[in-house]
Design an enzyme around this catalytic site. Structure first.
Site, PDB file in Angstrom:
ATOM      1  N   CYS A 225      -4.184  45.428  61.892  1.00 43.36           N
ATOM      2  CA  CYS A 225      -3.762  46.464  60.955  1.00 43.36           C
ATOM      3  C   CYS A 225      -3.882  45.898  59.538  1.00 43.36           C
ATOM      4  O   CYS A 225      -4.096  44.688  59.364  1.00 43.36           O
ATOM      5  CB  CYS A 225      -2.328  46.899  61.258  1.00 43.36           C
ATOM      6  SG  CYS A 225      -1.079  45.655  60.827  1.00 43.36           S
TER       7      CYS A 225
ATOM      8  N   GLU B 170      -0.235  38.958  65.691  1.00 40.95           N
ATOM      9  CA  GLU B 170      -1.018  38.128  64.773  1.00 40.95           C
ATOM     10  C   GLU B 170      -0.127  37.337  63.828  1.00 40.95           C
ATOM     11  O   GLU B 170      -0.318  36.140  63.630  1.00 40.95           O
ATOM     12  CB  GLU B 170      -1.965  38.996  63.931  1.00 40.95           C
ATOM     13  CG  GLU B 170      -2.925  39.833  64.716  1.00 40.95           C
ATOM     14  CD  GLU B 170      -2.428  41.264  64.931  1.00 40.95           C
ATOM     15  OE1 GLU B 170      -1.309  41.440  65.460  1.00 40.95           O
ATOM     16  OE2 GLU B 170      -3.174  42.194  64.592  1.00 40.95           O
TER      17      GLU B 170
ATOM     18  N   CYS C 129      -1.617  42.779  58.998  1.00 46.28           N
ATOM     19  CA  CYS C 129      -2.062  41.560  59.681  1.00 46.28           C
ATOM     20  C   CYS C 129      -3.368  41.034  59.102  1.00 46.28           C
ATOM     21  O   CYS C 129      -3.566  39.825  59.009  1.00 46.28           O
ATOM     22  CB  CYS C 129      -2.190  41.821  61.179  1.00 46.28           C
ATOM     23  SG  CYS C 129      -0.578  42.140  61.954  1.00 46.28           S
TER      24      CYS C 129
ATOM     25  N   HIS D 113       4.326  41.574  64.495  1.00 45.73           N
ATOM     26  CA  HIS D 113       3.069  41.795  65.209  1.00 45.73           C
ATOM     27  C   HIS D 113       2.581  40.462  65.764  1.00 45.73           C
ATOM     28  O   HIS D 113       2.864  39.393  65.201  1.00 45.73           O
ATOM     29  CB  HIS D 113       2.018  42.377  64.273  1.00 45.73           C
ATOM     30  CG  HIS D 113       2.270  43.782  63.861  1.00 45.73           C
ATOM     31  ND1 HIS D 113       1.294  44.576  63.317  1.00 45.73           N
ATOM     32  CD2 HIS D 113       3.395  44.554  63.912  1.00 45.73           C
ATOM     33  CE1 HIS D 113       1.784  45.769  63.056  1.00 45.73           C
ATOM     34  NE2 HIS D 113       3.069  45.778  63.396  1.00 45.73           N
TER      35      HIS D 113
END
Length: 149
Positions: free
Chosen positions: A83, A55, A86, A53
């Protein structure tokens, strides 16, 4: 003159991710002075890695650039509410602040869902600011998924 704010840069990363066929989420890490030290877009498909992801990639790059594991004076700017994975990673990196754009009622882990920072098991809760350029981040996601339906 182009908007060079951290969220504008994160939105640029999200647009680049969409162009690569990735879910359009972008992230930027700034230091205490506001200097950008890392930026990334989602790379889940390209890396065949569900943890890639934006992040996580940006925080890893920022830690590597600084040569340290904590990012305690840094801010994570991301186009979508992180999420749970993260959000927890931001806690583990000890981010000072998390600023996000669009809220994610289905998959978010900060203001929705798991609410990682409100859990008694959370050892570090960063300051959180949500809804920054929310319509732009949300618009990118809506357009991306509309094209695939």
């Amino acid at each position: 003159m182009a908007d060079a704010s951290p969220m504008a840069l994160a939105l640029d990363e999200a647009r680049a991710a969409a162009a690569r066929g990735e879910v359009p989420v972008g992230a930027v890490v700034t230091d205490a002075t506001g200097r950008v030290i890392a930026r990334a877009g989602n790379e889940v498909e390209a890396r065949h890695d569900p943890s890639a992801h934006a992040e996580v990639l940006a925080m890893r790059a920022a830690a590597a650039a600084r040569g340290e594991k904590w990012l305690a004076d840094c801010t994570l700017w991301v186009t979508l509410e992180p999420c749970p994975m993260c959000a927890q990673a931001a806690s583990f990196f000890r981010m000072r602040r998390v600023v996000f754009g669009a809220y994610d009622p289905k998959g978010g882990g900060v203001e929705h869902g798991a609410r990682i920072y409100a859990a008694s098991s959370c050892h570090h809760a960063p300051e959180v600011v949500g809804g920054v350029r929310e319509s732009e981040g949300g618009g990118l996601l809506r357009a991306f998924f509309a094209e695939r339906r």
